[in-house]
Scaffold this motif. Structure first.
Motif, PDB file in Angstrom:
ATOM      1  N   GLY A 265       1.026  -1.213   0.037  1.00 18.39           N
ATOM      2  CA  GLY A 265       0.049  -0.022   0.085  1.00 18.39           C
ATOM      3  C   GLY A 265       0.797   1.384   0.042  1.00 18.39           C
ATOM      4  O   GLY A 265       0.332   2.243  -0.312  1.00 18.39           O
ATOM      5  N   ALA A 266       2.003   1.175   0.403  1.00 18.48           N
ATOM      6  CA  ALA A 266       2.976   2.177   0.493  1.00 18.48           C
ATOM      7  C   ALA A 266       3.607   2.451  -0.803  1.00 18.48           C
ATOM      8  O   ALA A 266       4.010   3.466  -1.309  1.00 18.48           O
ATOM      9  N   ARG A 267       3.460   1.684  -2.019  1.00 18.78           N
ATOM     10  CA  ARG A 267       3.983   1.976  -3.162  1.00 18.78           C
ATOM     11  C   ARG A 267       3.301   3.050  -3.961  1.00 18.78           C
ATOM     12  O   ARG A 267       2.044   3.294  -3.825  1.00 18.78           O
ATOM     13  N   SER A 268       4.038   4.020  -4.672  1.00 21.62           N
ATOM     14  CA  SER A 268       3.530   5.107  -5.353  1.00 21.62           C
ATOM     15  C   SER A 268       2.557   4.475  -6.523  1.00 21.62           C
ATOM     16  O   SER A 268       1.590   5.059  -6.589  1.00 21.62           O
ATOM     17  N   VAL A 269       2.806   3.104  -6.828  1.00 21.06           N
ATOM     18  CA  VAL A 269       1.905   2.721  -8.096  1.00 21.06           C
ATOM     19  C   VAL A 269       0.521   2.208  -7.727  1.00 21.06           C
ATOM     20  O   VAL A 269      -0.292   1.902  -8.165  1.00 21.06           O
ATOM     21  N   ASN A 270       0.648   1.992  -6.235  1.00 22.84           N
ATOM     22  CA  ASN A 270      -0.811   1.760  -5.329  1.00 22.84           C
ATOM     23  C   ASN A 270      -1.264   2.858  -4.712  1.00 22.84           C
ATOM     24  O   ASN A 270      -2.045   2.727  -3.894  1.00 22.84           O
ATOM     25  N   GLY A 271      -0.796   4.091  -5.072  1.00 20.57           N
ATOM     26  CA  GLY A 271      -1.284   5.434  -4.449  1.00 20.57           C
ATOM     27  C   GLY A 271      -0.698   5.640  -3.208  1.00 20.57           C
ATOM     28  O   GLY A 271      -0.927   6.970  -2.710  1.00 20.57           O
ATOM     29  N   GLY A 272       0.560   5.217  -2.914  1.00 20.40           N
ATOM     30  CA  GLY A 272       1.167   5.715  -1.723  1.00 20.40           C
ATOM     31  C   GLY A 272       2.230   6.590  -2.139  1.00 20.40           C
ATOM     32  O   GLY A 272       2.474   6.804  -3.233  1.00 20.40           O
ATOM     33  N   PRO A 273       2.781   7.010  -1.184  1.00 20.58           N
ATOM     34  CA  PRO A 273       4.224   7.837  -1.712  1.00 20.58           C
ATOM     35  C   PRO A 273       5.282   7.112  -2.417  1.00 20.58           C
ATOM     36  O   PRO A 273       5.892   7.681  -3.354  1.00 20.58           O
ATOM     37  N   GLY A 274       5.525   6.132  -1.838  1.00 19.51           N
ATOM     38  CA  GLY A 274       6.566   5.015  -2.492  1.00 19.51           C
ATOM     39  C   GLY A 274       8.011   5.546  -2.811  1.00 19.51           C
ATOM     40  O   GLY A 274       8.508   6.749  -2.043  1.00 19.51           O
ATOM     41  N   MET A 275       8.607   5.060  -3.468  1.00 14.11           N
ATOM     42  CA  MET A 275      10.172   5.475  -3.778  1.00 14.11           C
ATOM     43  C   MET A 275      10.206   6.946  -4.471  1.00 14.11           C
ATOM     44  O   MET A 275      11.229   7.798  -4.040  1.00 14.11           O
ATOM     45  N   PRO A 276       9.219   7.584  -5.366  1.00 13.60           N
ATOM     46  CA  PRO A 276       9.568   8.676  -6.064  1.00 13.60           C
ATOM     47  C   PRO A 276       9.590   9.974  -4.882  1.00 13.60           C
ATOM     48  O   PRO A 276       9.890  10.946  -5.045  1.00 13.60           O
ATOM     49  N   PHE A 277       8.858   9.543  -3.601  1.00 11.90           N
ATOM     50  CA  PHE A 277       8.611  10.673  -2.667  1.00 11.90           C
ATOM     51  C   PHE A 277       9.934  11.271  -2.290  1.00 11.90           C
ATOM     52  O   PHE A 277      10.018  12.557  -1.895  1.00 11.90           O
ATOM     53  N   LEU A 278      10.660  10.184  -2.179  1.00 16.04           N
ATOM     54  CA  LEU A 278      12.136  10.822  -1.477  1.00 16.04           C
ATOM     55  C   LEU A 278      12.658  11.831  -2.281  1.00 16.04           C
ATOM     56  O   LEU A 278      13.283  12.763  -1.850  1.00 16.04           O
ATOM     57  N   LEU A 279      12.645  11.745  -3.630  1.00 15.90           N
ATOM     58  CA  LEU A 279      13.284  12.787  -4.750  1.00 15.90           C
ATOM     59  C   LEU A 279      12.291  13.800  -5.233  1.00 15.90           C
ATOM     60  O   LEU A 279      12.596  14.811  -5.811  1.00 15.90           O
ATOM     61  N   ARG A 280      10.987  13.789  -4.710  1.00 13.69           N
ATOM     62  CA  ARG A 280      10.122  14.883  -4.917  1.00 13.69           C
ATOM     63  C   ARG A 280       9.855  15.632  -3.821  1.00 13.69           C
ATOM     64  O   ARG A 280      10.727  16.508  -3.454  1.00 13.69           O
ATOM     65  N   ARG A 281       8.683  15.576  -3.085  1.00 15.80           N
ATOM     66  CA  ARG A 281       8.230  16.318  -1.977  1.00 15.80           C
ATOM     67  C   ARG A 281       9.367  16.508  -0.693  1.00 15.80           C
ATOM     68  O   ARG A 281       9.772  17.193  -0.284  1.00 15.80           O
TER      69      ARG A 281
END
Length: 332
Positions: A265-281
């Motif tokens: 559920g934490a994956r970005s592909v499932n609507g969570g922040p996931g790995m990309p969040f580290l390099l975005r927000r």
């Protein structure tokens, strides 16, 4: 992306699932995350879908990511055989882990089987490969407990120290809710003789104790602040101040950043922040507070040093933990 014999660096190298590479080639690095993970503590939230892992890597790459350190240890569904393909197709460097988590993450029979010669398992996975995959681990992951080290943690860390001395690999430590960092350093570095710069203390963002952070940095360890993908942790807002205090004290070269995605559920592909969040927000917030050059150092130069090793290979007949090194049946 595979590394030929001619391309292997002569000095310290980062050991990826496609071979060893020069530390500078690691690029922008998520220093603690998971593509695959399985635990009885997380029923129904397994990271077991290779297609979802590929999509997460693609999203991470699109956000500017170049490498991911997967801290998933022995017996927790690493899917090591999938990692080379995912690395090639995504263009993202992947480092796999050996090691052992807390006892609660394993069935008793798994621990019984592996504990008999734990250091040999770690060394084999670092130098020969994980199971029958041929994929070599590039770090050792172990775990402490909440404000302490139980018998299992001490045994596991002793084996990790044996393997570290035999290979040169870095040891990453799960700190339960960010606690027990100084006890870990007392054991690994004080009693077991591991060089402090071979130790990476994970989850320090979960216990924003500036005194402990500074003492761990003064000891020479790397400090991983690695949980922004987990939205239930309520300490992200304190992170800029914690990192500013460390850098103002001269320890900006000790800091690592990661996402630590542990549930589907934490994956970005499932609507969570996931790995990309580290390099975005997350990166954006830190750059506003600390400046872009410093945050870039956290994501590039620091992990390049932390995960590089002067890789040693045990000589034929060498012993680890008083037992001869031999092939180990693995659980990828």
């Amino acid at each position: 992306m595979s590394t030929s014999a001619a391309d292997r660096p002569a000095g310290p190298a980062v050991r990826t699932v496609l071979g060893d590479l020069a530390p500078a080639a690691l690029g922008v690095c998520d220093a603690h995350d998971h593509l695959f993970l399985r635990s009885p503590r997380l029923p129904g939230q397994e990271l077991a879908d290779a297609a979802a892992a590929a999509a997460e890597l693609a999203a991470f790459r699109a956000a500017g990511g170049a490498s991911v350190i997967q801290w998933t240890p022995y017996g927790m569904g690493r899917r090591a055989g999938e990692l080379p393909r995912l690395a090639r197709e995504s263009g993202v460097r992947i480092v796999a882990a050996t090691g052992l988590h807390q006892a609660v993450h394993y069935a008793p029979e798994v621990l019984e089987r592996v504990r008999a010669d734990l250091a040999r398992v770690f060394v084999s996975e670092l130098t020969e490969g994980i199971g029958e995959t041929g994929v070599r681990a590039g770090m050792i992951k172990v775990a402490g407990g909440f404000h302490g080290l139980d018998r299992h943690a001490r045994y596991t860390m002793a084996a990790a120290a044996e393997a570290q001395h035999a290979t040169g690999a870095a040891i990453g430590v799960h700190l339960e809710l960010g606690t027990g960092a100084l006890d870990v350093l007392d054991l690994l570095c004080g009693e077991l003789g591991v060089a402090p710069d071979r130790v990476i203390l994970g989850h320090l963002n979960r216990s924003p104790d500036g005194v402990v952070h500074r003492r761990a940095a003064e000891a020479g360890a790397y400090l991983a602040f690695d949980g922004p993908s987990q939205a239930h942790h309520a300490t992200d807002w304190r992170l800029p101040d914690a990192l500013a205090a460390l850098t103002d004290a001269g320890f900006g070269d000790r800091i690592l950043l990661g996402g630590d995605t542990t549930t589907a559920g934490a994956r970005s592909v499932n609507g969570g922040p996931g790995m990309p969040f580290l390099l975005r927000r997350h990166r954006e917030r830190l750059e506003i507070a600390l400046g872009s050059s410093l945050v870039t150092q956290f994501l590039t130069a620091n992990p390049a040093r932390a995960f590089a090793a002067d890789w040693a290979r045990p000589a034929p007949g060498a012993q680890v933990s008083q037992r001869r090194l031999s092939p180990v049946p693995g659980r990828p």
